[in-house]
Design an enzyme around this catalytic site. Structure first.
Site: not given
Length: 634
Positions: A387, A550
């Site tokens: 990611c 995040h």
């Protein structure tokens, strides 16, 4: 595979394809239904000027959205544009809402431009690419629009008229309740949206324009049959099925998520009888009392149904009576079946897996793989989830796949990383679809898989099935293991779990999570802006109502220590069109957060667990749900 099962799979795939054209545009359908219910002459707030919105919305906006979605399914945005142009032709060529025509011309437009691009690939001179791209889309779109105007439109118009006439004859002969013989089993086979929006809604829309309402809007959307089944399980079920049924009933009835009761049917296939008879009873009640809706009730919740019920006591009475009758009949027959059943505890998890397998929902891994390269299952030794930052969604996906790899006895290492740090020895790389091009640049020799939902178990099962064609490793001797408590004194503290919160936007909840990480001493204040940037770059929605915001890779240096914040949002907050009810704010340093993140992934991969976490009334209760889920899967 037998011929019969092959046909069944093709039908399910076709139903899923139709659903994928409709479901992304449900908000537009709801908007049209609300405008109709409010402003038409017989509406709640009659307004001649605002009522002018009704016909253009249903005649132009909705079909063009469907056509664009159909083209995009075939060939991304370029296919969507050509599909929308082609759909304009079929709309203008008729005088009825052209949903069926849009479902034909949208995918056809995407297919034609895809074939053209493949035909000219590598043959365009440098510098002329944009010119060819734009003119080819325009010319082919125009030709398809003309074809639709002259040929497809009149044919679909005739078919729609024939279908409408057939439905009217069924109503006149009192045989409309027989439709439940197909609708109720079709729901569980995930053909509900194909039946509802592909056949019933176009006819119902035209009926609503002529008569003010249509009973057809409620044939599939009636929540009564499913509610009766869940209530029967609540009283007479066994094991986990009985415990989870009350919560599922609330989600189904008020949230309109019909899929939640499908596993309960699959556990006891005899319950099909209950839903079919209940559906028939509900339709008979609607026809007898002259009920109906002015627009589609989507999702099929009781609240949505009331919102698009015509403004008259008779209509409300008829529609509510239809739901009550269907619920009572389904509950009575379902209770009898469950009470006389001699089997042991119902295996809800197995039924859910069966349901997901039947649904065959593509998370783009279901393709399965995005490359044309040949995969040698025996040679695969390493899978890498990637990611943007390598500490959030990829960690969750890696945890789930690692568990499945181990269960299948495969000697394959599953790890996670940032897309910019994909190791050279990665043989399979799994990324969100938006990151796949970057991943291919970083690891051109790897086999690339794109997913839309990192919590989607069926996607991983398909990959495991492919890999299982190779030799399996000898299973290691079982080790005794104990499940560590979810709460960790450093990474997650109880004071960092927030219950019953409410937010107006995703940015607001992300900033809240970031601020709590700052207050907990996990990150510097500048990390919060990195969390916002990460979600703007690519949504941190993970599926199943979960988001894990995040920071980007650039702000990793702002992390002081690994920490996690959990935020429960019962009323949900919008993440790019997705309803999020649980947010896990994450800061990771030196991968010390991955064990807890793995537990989150395991717990949240089951939508029933997510429902229990959303309904938790205390911090201890929410953590207990996660601990229980982790213990069951240890």
């Amino acid at each position: 595979m037998s011929a019969g099962s092959g046909v069944k799979v093709k039908v399910q795939k076709f139903g899923n394809f139709l659903s994928s054209m409709i479901l992304p545009n449900i908000g537009a359908f709801i908007a049209w239904g609300l405008i109709t219910a409010l402003f038409i002459p017989t509406g709640w707030l009659p307004n001649k000027a605002l009522a002018e919105l009704v016909d253009p919305t249903v005649t132009y906006l909705l079909p063009i959205l469907i056509g664009y979605s159909g083209g995009k399914l075939v060939f991304d945005h370029r296919g969507g544009v050509v599909g929308a142009i082609a759909t304009a032709g079929v709309i203008i060529g008729t005088d009825i809402p052209m949903f069926l025509g849009a479902m034909i011309m949208g995918p056809l437009g995407g297919y034609v431009i895809k074939k053209f691009d493949k035909m000219v690939e590598g043959k365009i001179k440098t510098g002329f690419e944009m010119l060819v791209d734009n003119f080819s889309a325009g010319i082919l779109g125009a030709l398809l629009a003309i074809l639709a105007f002259l040929g497809i439109g009149p044919v679909v118009d005739a078919v729609s008229a024939a279908l409408a006439s057939g439905v009217e004859r069924l109503v006149g002969a009192g045989l409309l309740p027989l439709a439940s013989l197909f609708i109720e089993p079709g729901k569980v086979l995930f053909l509900n949206n194909a039946i509802n929006h592909g056949v019933l809604t176009p006819i119902a829309v035209e009926q609503a324009r002529q008569y003010g309402s249509s009973v057809l809007f409620l044939l599939e959307a009636n929540p009564g049959p499913g509610l009766g089944i869940l209530l029967a399980y609540s009283f007479f079920g066994k094991g986990n099925a009985k415990k989870s049924a009350p919560g599922a009933a609330i989600i189904h009835f008020f949230g309109g998520i019909h899929e939640i009761y499908f596993p309960y049917i699959l556990m006891k296939p005899l319950l099909f009888i209950a839903t079919i008879v209940a559906g028939m009873s509900g339709i008979f009640t609607l026809v007898t009392l002259k009920g109906g809706l002015v627009g589609p009730a989507s999702p099929g919740s009781f609240i949505a149904m009331l919102a698009v019920t015509p403004k008259s006591f008779g209509s409300f009475a008829a529609n509510i009576a239809a739901v009550c009758v269907a619920t009572i009949v389904s509950f009575a027959i379902g209770s009898l079946i469950l009470k006389t059943d001699k089997a042991g505890n119902e295996n809800l998890e197995e039924a859910t897996r069966k349901m997901e397998s039947m649904k065959g929902k593509k998370s783009r891994v279901s393709g399965v793989l995005t490359d044309s390269k040949t995969l040698d299952p025996q040679a695969v030794k390493k899978i890498v989830f990637a990611c943007d930052a390598g500490m959030g969604s990829s960690a969750m996906g890696a945890s789930l796949l690692r568990k499945k790899v181990k269960a299948a006895g495969l000697a394959i290492n599953v790890t996670n990383t940032a897309v910019s740090s994909i190791p050279s020895d990665a043989q399979i790389v799994v990324t969100q679809s938006e990151l796949t091009p970057r991943a291919k640049e970083k690891a051109p020799d790897a086999y690339h898989v794109s997913v839309d939902n990192f919590l989607s178990s069926p996607s991983y099962d398909l990959l495991i099935n492919q890999l299982s064609r190779g030799e399996k490793a000898v299973p290691e001797a079982a080790e005794e293991s104990s499940v560590a408590p979810f709460v960790d004194g450093d990474i997650l503290r109880k004071e960092n779990v927030f219950i019953n919160q409410s937010f107006k936007s995703k940015e607001e909840v992300i900033r809240f999570a970031g601020q709590k990480l700052v207050e907990g001493g996990y990150v510097k204040p500048s990390y919060v802006e990195g969390m916002i940037a990460r979600d703007q770059l690519m949504s941190t929605y993970m599926g199943n109502g979960i988001a894990i915001p995040h920071g980007t890779e650039e702000v990793k240096k702002e992390v002081l220590a690994s920490g996690i914040v959990i935020i429960q949002i019962p009323e949900s907050v919008d993440f790019n069109g997705n309803k999020v009810r649980l947010v896990f704010g994450i800061a990771g340093k030196n991968n010390s957060h991955l064990e807890i993140l793995s537990k989150i992934a395991v717990a949240c991969s089951d939508v029933i667990n997510v429902g229990e976490m959303v309904r938790a009334q205390s911090v201890d209760e929410l953590i207990m749900v996660i601990n229980h889920a982790v213990a069951q899967n240890a």
